[in-house]
Scaffold this motif. Structure first.
Motif, PDB file in Angstrom:
ATOM      1  N   CYS A  32      -0.241  -0.391  11.858  1.00 19.19           N
ATOM      2  CA  CYS A  32      -0.569  -1.619  12.580  1.00 19.19           C
ATOM      3  C   CYS A  32      -0.861  -2.787  11.637  1.00 19.19           C
ATOM      4  O   CYS A  32      -1.323  -2.598  10.508  1.00 19.19           O
ATOM      5  N   ASN A  33      -0.604  -3.993  12.129  1.00 15.68           N
ATOM      6  CA  ASN A  33      -0.921  -5.188  11.346  1.00 15.68           C
ATOM      7  C   ASN A  33      -2.426  -5.309  11.106  1.00 15.68           C
ATOM      8  O   ASN A  33      -2.866  -5.682  10.022  1.00 15.68           O
ATOM      9  N   SER A  34      -3.199  -5.029  12.143  1.00 15.58           N
ATOM     10  CA  SER A  34      -4.663  -5.026  12.044  1.00 15.58           C
ATOM     11  C   SER A  34      -5.144  -3.644  12.479  1.00 15.58           C
ATOM     12  O   SER A  34      -5.501  -3.433  13.637  1.00 15.58           O
ATOM     13  N   PRO A  35      -5.123  -2.676  11.579  1.00 15.82           N
ATOM     14  CA  PRO A  35      -5.347  -1.272  11.952  1.00 15.82           C
ATOM     15  C   PRO A  35      -6.776  -0.973  12.398  1.00 15.82           C
ATOM     16  O   PRO A  35      -7.738  -1.318  11.704  1.00 15.82           O
ATOM     17  N   ALA A  36      -6.891  -0.323  13.538  1.00 13.47           N
ATOM     18  CA  ALA A  36      -8.205   0.093  14.028  1.00 13.47           C
ATOM     19  C   ALA A  36      -8.812   1.133  13.104  1.00 13.47           C
ATOM     20  O   ALA A  36     -10.026   1.176  12.912  1.00 13.47           O
ATOM     21  N   CYS A  37      -7.960   1.982  12.510  1.00 16.30           N
ATOM     22  CA  CYS A  37      -8.469   3.028  11.617  1.00 16.30           C
ATOM     23  C   CYS A  37      -9.116   2.422  10.379  1.00 16.30           C
ATOM     24  O   CYS A  37     -10.136   2.908   9.892  1.00 16.30           O
ATOM     25  N   VAL A  38      -8.527   1.347   9.861  1.00 22.11           N
ATOM     26  CA  VAL A  38      -9.085   0.669   8.695  1.00 22.11           C
ATOM     27  C   VAL A  38     -10.430   0.050   9.039  1.00 22.11           C
ATOM     28  O   VAL A  38     -11.397   0.137   8.280  1.00 22.11           O
ATOM     29  N   SER A  39     -10.494  -0.554  10.218  1.00 22.32           N
ATOM     30  CA  SER A  39     -11.746  -1.173  10.656  1.00 22.32           C
ATOM     31  C   SER A  39     -12.835  -0.130  10.851  1.00 22.32           C
ATOM     32  O   SER A  39     -13.999  -0.373  10.543  1.00 22.32           O
ATOM     33  N   ALA A  40     -12.451   1.045  11.374  1.00 19.45           N
ATOM     34  CA  ALA A  40     -13.440   2.081  11.680  1.00 19.45           C
ATOM     35  C   ALA A  40     -13.922   2.817  10.440  1.00 19.45           C
ATOM     36  O   ALA A  40     -15.017   3.376  10.437  1.00 19.45           O
ATOM     37  N   CYS A  41     -13.114   2.827   9.383  1.00 16.58           N
ATOM     38  CA  CYS A  41     -13.483   3.575   8.176  1.00 16.58           C
ATOM     39  C   CYS A  41     -14.663   2.902   7.486  1.00 16.58           C
ATOM     40  O   CYS A  41     -14.583   1.744   7.061  1.00 16.58           O
ATOM     41  N   ILE A  42     -15.755   3.615   7.350  1.00 16.49           N
ATOM     42  CA  ILE A  42     -16.989   3.030   6.822  1.00 16.49           C
ATOM     43  C   ILE A  42     -17.049   3.010   5.293  1.00 16.49           C
ATOM     44  O   ILE A  42     -17.979   2.445   4.720  1.00 16.49           O
ATOM     45  N   VAL A  43     -16.071   3.613   4.628  1.00 16.51           N
ATOM     46  CA  VAL A  43     -16.102   3.664   3.166  1.00 16.51           C
ATOM     47  C   VAL A  43     -14.850   3.083   2.519  1.00 16.51           C
ATOM     48  O   VAL A  43     -14.665   3.182   1.317  1.00 16.51           O
ATOM     49  N   GLY A  44     -13.962   2.499   3.315  1.00 17.51           N
ATOM     50  CA  GLY A  44     -12.765   1.897   2.749  1.00 17.51           C
ATOM     51  C   GLY A  44     -11.739   2.888   2.269  1.00 17.51           C
ATOM     52  O   GLY A  44     -10.927   2.580   1.396  1.00 17.51           O
ATOM     53  N   ALA A  45     -11.727   4.100   2.849  1.00 13.91           N
ATOM     54  CA  ALA A  45     -10.739   5.106   2.450  1.00 13.91           C
ATOM     55  C   ALA A  45      -9.350   4.755   2.975  1.00 13.91           C
ATOM     56  O   ALA A  45      -8.346   5.227   2.445  1.00 13.91           O
TER      57      ALA A  45
END
Length: 305
Positions: A114-127
């Motif tokens: 995704c362009n604005s990934p929900a998974c990236v937003s949800a990841c609390i450690v920047g993995a």
């Protein structure tokens, strides 16, 4: 599952950073919102023949499991709906077009990047992070196994290595980011025999999709899935029927991270103290471990003398 000293230091860093900033590390600054020039793939389900060669190419590229090409010729798998797993980053499923007397079609599914990934937003450690070229990439070292990304993904894509007792990781399609860096197309695109997969920039692919719809209005519904859904995706789809008849979820154009950021920040606002405590405990445990090692070493030296 035992913790190594590196794990303890990781937790210490997480606690320290969270306490200092009061925010999660997976923030909107990791997103790339202007994605017209990012790489993408157009999946034309009207011409997909369900050969599953894309599945084999992905498996072979990432060395997921021992299986030859012939083993992927089995079409009986279409009798059941499948999702990507930790050892199958992409799968091909069957769907029907009601307006064509339930004619059967097949479609490939994988991470949509995704362009604005929900998974990236949800990841609390920047993995997880969105790269400049398009792929959503994963850093296993940073991952703490919280699996928030799995909950956040509207496509239910990220999978977890539950069978790995010591170092489980989150697994998903990588968009063959290493191949892209070398100027190559994704493995699945390269092997597709019917050109159901077209690789290019999002901007060009949207134009290609619109041209196909205009040239064959009887063949496609007037909808490029992924052009605007949840802010747009790198993988986009054409279909001969409404997408409600496929397995792709009905989504609006609103970026999901706008919601997940609010929830995540609210949680961290309340959990800063315990995270800071975990960080402090991690440092104490690490220091005690080093002290015990030194004492043990000195004991050996005394015995030897």
């Amino acid at each position: 599952m035992g913790f190594t000293r590196r794990d303890l230091l990781k937790w210490a860093a997480l606690g320290t950073v969270s306490a200092a900033t009061g925010t999660a590390l997976g923030s909107e600054e990791n997103f790339v919102t202007d994605c017209g020039e990012n790489y993408g793939v157009l999946v034309d389900t009207a011409v997909c023949i369900g050969c599953r060669k894309c599945e084999w190419a992905c498996n072979n590229e990432h060395k997921l499991k021992e299986a030859d090409l012939a083993s992927f010729e089995d079409k009986s798998v279409f009798q059941q709906h499948r999702r990507p797993t930790d050892d199958a980053y992409t799968v091909v499923n069957r769907f029907v077009a009601p307006e064509e007397n339930n004619k059967q079609y097949t479609m490939k599914v994988q991470c949509m990047h995704c362009n604005s990934p929900a998974c990236v937003s949800a990841c609390i450690v920047g993995a997880l992070s969105k790269s400049d070229s398009g792929p959503v990439v994963y850093d296993a070292w940073k991952c703490i196994g919280c699996r928030y990304c799995m909950v956040a993904c509207p496509f239910q894509v990220p999978a977890y290595e539950y069978r790995e007792a010591l170092k489980p990781q989150v697994r998903k399609c990588t968009f063959c980011s290493d191949r892209l860096a070398d100027g190559k197309r994704p493995a699945c695109v390269s092997i597709c025999p019917n050109e159901a997969l077209t690789f290019g920039t999002r901007k060009d692919l949207i134009e290609v999709a619109r041209e196909r719809i205009k040239a064959h209005p009887d063949k496609y519904v007037d909808h490029v899935y992924g052009e605007t859904e949840i802010g747009g995706t790198s993988w986009m789809y054409l279909a001969p029927t409404e997408f409600a008849n496929t397995e792709l979820p009905e989504l609006n154009s609103e970026n999901i991270p706008e919601l997940t950021e609010k929830i995540q920040h609210g949680i961290f606002k309340s959990f800063i103290p315990p995270l800071a405590l975990y960080g402090l405990l991690g440092l104490i445990m690490h220091s005690r471990g080093e002290k015990e090692d030194e004492e043990e070493k000195e004991g050996h030296n005394v015995s030897a003398s």
